[in-house]
Motif scaffolding. Structure first.
Motif, PDB file in Angstrom:
ATOM      1  N   LEU A  24       0.829  -1.199   0.000  1.00 27.18           N
ATOM      2  CA  LEU A  24       0.000   0.000   0.000  1.00 27.18           C
ATOM      3  C   LEU A  24       0.865   1.250   0.000  1.00 27.18           C
ATOM      4  N   THR A  25       0.285   2.350  -0.424  1.00 26.85           N
ATOM      5  CA  THR A  25       0.979   3.632  -0.313  1.00 26.85           C
ATOM      6  C   THR A  25       0.943   4.097   1.142  1.00 26.85           C
ATOM      7  N   GLY A  26       1.717   5.126   1.444  1.00 27.95           N
ATOM      8  CA  GLY A  26       1.670   5.681   2.785  1.00 27.95           C
ATOM      9  C   GLY A  26       0.270   6.154   3.134  1.00 27.95           C
ATOM     10  N   GLU A  27      -0.376   6.834   2.198  1.00 30.97           N
ATOM     11  CA  GLU A  27      -1.742   7.325   2.427  1.00 30.97           C
ATOM     12  C   GLU A  27      -2.706   6.173   2.648  1.00 30.97           C
ATOM     13  N   GLU A  28      -2.573   5.125   1.854  1.00 33.46           N
ATOM     14  CA  GLU A  28      -3.482   3.977   1.991  1.00 33.46           C
ATOM     15  C   GLU A  28      -3.286   3.268   3.327  1.00 33.46           C
ATOM     16  N   GLU A  65      -3.542  15.415   8.109  1.00 35.26           N
ATOM     17  CA  GLU A  65      -2.816  15.994   9.241  1.00 35.26           C
ATOM     18  C   GLU A  65      -1.560  15.195   9.556  1.00 35.26           C
ATOM     19  N   LEU A  66      -1.700  13.876   9.568  1.00 36.61           N
ATOM     20  CA  LEU A  66      -0.564  13.030   9.936  1.00 36.61           C
ATOM     21  C   LEU A  66       0.502  13.014   8.848  1.00 36.61           C
ATOM     22  N   LEU A  67       0.108  13.002   7.614  1.00 36.11           N
ATOM     23  CA  LEU A  67       1.089  13.062   6.527  1.00 36.11           C
ATOM     24  C   LEU A  67       1.911  14.339   6.619  1.00 36.11           C
ATOM     25  N   ASP A  68       1.240  15.434   6.943  1.00 38.98           N
ATOM     26  CA  ASP A  68       1.950  16.705   7.095  1.00 38.98           C
ATOM     27  C   ASP A  68       2.835  16.697   8.337  1.00 38.98           C
ATOM     28  N   GLN A  69       2.293  16.210   9.453  1.00 36.10           N
ATOM     29  CA  GLN A  69       3.036  16.213  10.724  1.00 36.10           C
ATOM     30  C   GLN A  69       4.317  15.390  10.623  1.00 36.10           C
ATOM     31  N   ASP A 126       5.972  14.688   7.810  1.00 33.57           N
ATOM     32  CA  ASP A 126       6.733  15.050   6.611  1.00 33.57           C
ATOM     33  C   ASP A 126       6.677  13.937   5.568  1.00 33.57           C
ATOM     34  N   LEU A 127       5.468  13.438   5.329  1.00 38.23           N
ATOM     35  CA  LEU A 127       5.290  12.353   4.364  1.00 38.23           C
ATOM     36  C   LEU A 127       4.350  12.732   3.219  1.00 38.23           C
ATOM     37  N   THR A 128       3.957  14.002   3.148  1.00 38.30           N
ATOM     38  CA  THR A 128       2.979  14.416   2.140  1.00 38.30           C
ATOM     39  C   THR A 128       3.473  14.142   0.724  1.00 38.30           C
ATOM     40  N   ASP A 129       4.729  14.456   0.446  1.00 39.17           N
ATOM     41  CA  ASP A 129       5.263  14.262  -0.910  1.00 39.17           C
ATOM     42  C   ASP A 129       5.329  12.792  -1.304  1.00 39.17           C
ATOM     43  N   ALA A 130       5.463  11.922  -0.302  1.00 41.96           N
ATOM     44  CA  ALA A 130       5.569  10.477  -0.575  1.00 41.96           C
ATOM     45  C   ALA A 130       4.256   9.746  -0.317  1.00 41.96           C
ATOM     46  N   ALA A 131       3.176  10.495  -0.086  1.00 35.54           N
ATOM     47  CA  ALA A 131       1.918   9.886   0.351  1.00 35.54           C
ATOM     48  C   ALA A 131       1.403   8.830  -0.616  1.00 35.54           C
ATOM     49  N   ARG A 132       1.593   9.036  -1.923  1.00 34.52           N
ATOM     50  CA  ARG A 132       1.011   8.124  -2.905  1.00 34.52           C
ATOM     51  C   ARG A 132       2.044   7.195  -3.536  1.00 34.52           C
ATOM     52  N   LYS A 133       3.174   7.081  -2.865  1.00 37.59           N
ATOM     53  CA  LYS A 133       4.191   6.128  -3.291  1.00 37.59           C
ATOM     54  C   LYS A 133       4.070   4.857  -2.443  1.00 37.59           C
ATOM     55  N   PRO A 134       4.352   3.687  -3.008  1.00 39.21           N
ATOM     56  CA  PRO A 134       4.278   2.446  -2.218  1.00 39.21           C
ATOM     57  C   PRO A 134       5.238   2.498  -1.031  1.00 39.21           C
ATOM     58  N   ALA A 135       4.795   1.994   0.096  1.00 39.17           N
ATOM     59  CA  ALA A 135       5.630   2.010   1.309  1.00 39.17           C
ATOM     60  C   ALA A 135       6.917   1.218   1.094  1.00 39.17           C
ATOM     61  N   ALA A 136       6.906   0.279   0.158  1.00 39.16           N
ATOM     62  CA  ALA A 136       8.111  -0.517  -0.130  1.00 39.16           C
ATOM     63  C   ALA A 136       9.254   0.354  -0.631  1.00 39.16           C
ATOM     64  N   THR A 137       8.937   1.545  -1.148  1.00 36.09           N
ATOM     65  CA  THR A 137       9.977   2.431  -1.666  1.00 36.09           C
ATOM     66  C   THR A 137      10.509   3.389  -0.597  1.00 36.09           C
ATOM     67  N   TYR A 138       9.943   3.348   0.609  1.00 33.65           N
ATOM     68  CA  TYR A 138      10.332   4.285   1.658  1.00 33.65           C
ATOM     69  C   TYR A 138      11.677   3.888   2.273  1.00 33.65           C
ATOM     70  N   SER A 139      12.423   4.881   2.732  1.00 33.31           N
ATOM     71  CA  SER A 139      13.635   4.609   3.508  1.00 33.31           C
ATOM     72  C   SER A 139      13.235   4.096   4.889  1.00 33.31           C
ATOM     73  N   GLY A 140      14.235   3.602   5.643  1.00 33.94           N
ATOM     74  CA  GLY A 140      13.948   3.107   6.987  1.00 33.94           C
ATOM     75  C   GLY A 140      13.342   4.174   7.875  1.00 33.94           C
ATOM     76  N   ASP A 159       4.951   4.284  10.423  1.00 38.42           N
ATOM     77  CA  ASP A 159       4.505   3.339  11.442  1.00 38.42           C
ATOM     78  C   ASP A 159       3.988   4.086  12.671  1.00 38.42           C
ATOM     79  N   LEU A 160       4.732   5.113  13.097  1.00 39.93           N
ATOM     80  CA  LEU A 160       4.315   5.908  14.249  1.00 39.93           C
ATOM     81  C   LEU A 160       3.044   6.687  13.929  1.00 39.93           C
ATOM     82  N   ALA A 161       2.961   7.256  12.730  1.00 39.28           N
ATOM     83  CA  ALA A 161       1.758   7.983  12.335  1.00 39.28           C
ATOM     84  C   ALA A 161       0.529   7.075  12.366  1.00 39.28           C
ATOM     85  N   MET A 162       0.701   5.823  11.936  1.00 40.67           N
ATOM     86  CA  MET A 162      -0.418   4.875  11.938  1.00 40.67           C
ATOM     87  C   MET A 162      -0.936   4.621  13.348  1.00 40.67           C
ATOM     88  N   SER A 163      -0.024   4.625  14.331  1.00 45.06           N
ATOM     89  CA  SER A 163      -0.443   4.390  15.716  1.00 45.06           C
ATOM     90  C   SER A 163      -1.146   5.601  16.312  1.00 45.06           C
TER      91      SER A 163
END
Length: 315
Positions: free
Chosen positions: A97-101, A123-127, A129-143, A150-154
């Protein structure tokens, strides 16, 4: 029974847990005040993760009384779960899934309405700093990005009590410090954080109070400064310009001279009164010092003294 304004975020008395004949928690007491960061340290197998699992209702305890976010964890487990957020050692992010999904999925699990879930996710994407990567698959994210997601999801459910079980394991130093800043901002906003960590510097930087768990028992608790005072070994190190100055300083202060390096090590706990005494004695002996440094025990020293192990490992 609902919480009162003065009730701590977490209260545990006589918490016990055993797996077969192996006692993991041997009657520990915990009190975590609201709006603070509480760090639990311990060597591998000390029971840190087990403690988090019990407090978050993931596994039952074998004894003791526990209240979390104003609710009894045995009789009101659903109320506890509704009040807390949990970020475990291992990421809960879905790589497909993407970060947003990922965040929208958590919003659905929290039964947020369509408008509320879109607002909260934005709000969480902005808080984080993930807005620019929101629609990219999480598999492409750095650690670091994955850990922030992960923290935003909680936090989708806006918990006031957050459990972070080794939240920066595997992150590079820059990403780790970014996470520290995020955690500080959450606490400034009124969130209480219960943190386990393998990084002593992390506890030193973040925690209002620290507890050290070893072989199922709490062996010490206090602020970082209080724990450091438990360990002897603080000293002042002086570098002198010549052998004569070294000799006069040693006669005035005692300590351990090193004639080859022209240094003198004097036991000292580093407080203002004792440092002033050292300086006054040097003035009285008319000794000029080329270098003056204060060395106090750090949490590594504390951990070694309390557990007999040189550093914290994952558990």
């Amino acid at each position: 029974m609902s919480s009162t304004g003065n009730e701590p975020a977490i209260s545990a008395v006589g918490l016990r847990k055993a797996f077969g004949d192996h006692v993991v928690l041997d009657g520990i007491d915990l009190r975590v005040e609201r709006g603070t960061i509480f760090a639990l340290l311990g060597p591998n197998g000390a029971g840190k993760t087990t403690t988090v699992q019990i407090l978050t209702t993931l596994i039952p305890g074998d004894g003791g009384q526990v209240r979390v976010a104003g609710h009894d964890r045995v009789t009101e487990p659903d109320a506890v779960r509704a009040a807390i957020g949990v970020t475990g050692q291992f990421s809960a992010v879905d790589n497909l899934l993407t970060g947003e999904e990922n965040l929208l999925l958590m919003a659905d699990l929290h039964h947020l309405g369509r408008r509320d879930r879109r607002r909260r996710v934005a709000e969480l994407l902005d808080q984080f700093d993930l807005t620019d990567a929101a629609r990219k698959p999480a598999a492409t994210y750095s650690g670091g990005m994955r850990r922030r997601l992960d923290l935003a999801m909680s936090l989708v459910g806006t918990p006031r009590l957050l459990f972070l079980d080794e939240p920066t394991t595997g992150l590079d130093p820059r990403s780790r410090r970014t996470m520290w800043q995020v955690i500080r901002e959450l606490v400034a906003d009124g969130v209480t954080v219960f943190l386990t960590t393998q990084y002593l510097e992390e506890a030193d930087q973040l925690a209002d109070r620290i507890a050290v768990l070893d072989q199922g028992k709490l062996v010490a608790e206090g602020t970082a400064a209080e724990l450091k005072r438990l360990v002897p070994g603080g000293h002042v190190s002086l570098r002198l310009p010549d052998a004569d100055a070294l000799d006069r300083a040693a006669r005035a202060l005692g300590g351990t001279p090193d004639p080859d390096a022209l240094t003198l090590q004097v036991p000292n706990d580093g407080d203002v009164k004792s440092l002033r005494f050292v300086l006054d004695q040097l003035d009285a002996a008319a000794v000029e010092v080329t270098e003056f440094s204060v060395h106090t025990p750090d949490l590594d020293d504390v951990f070694l003294a309390l557990t007999g192990k040189p550093k914290v490992a994952t558990s």
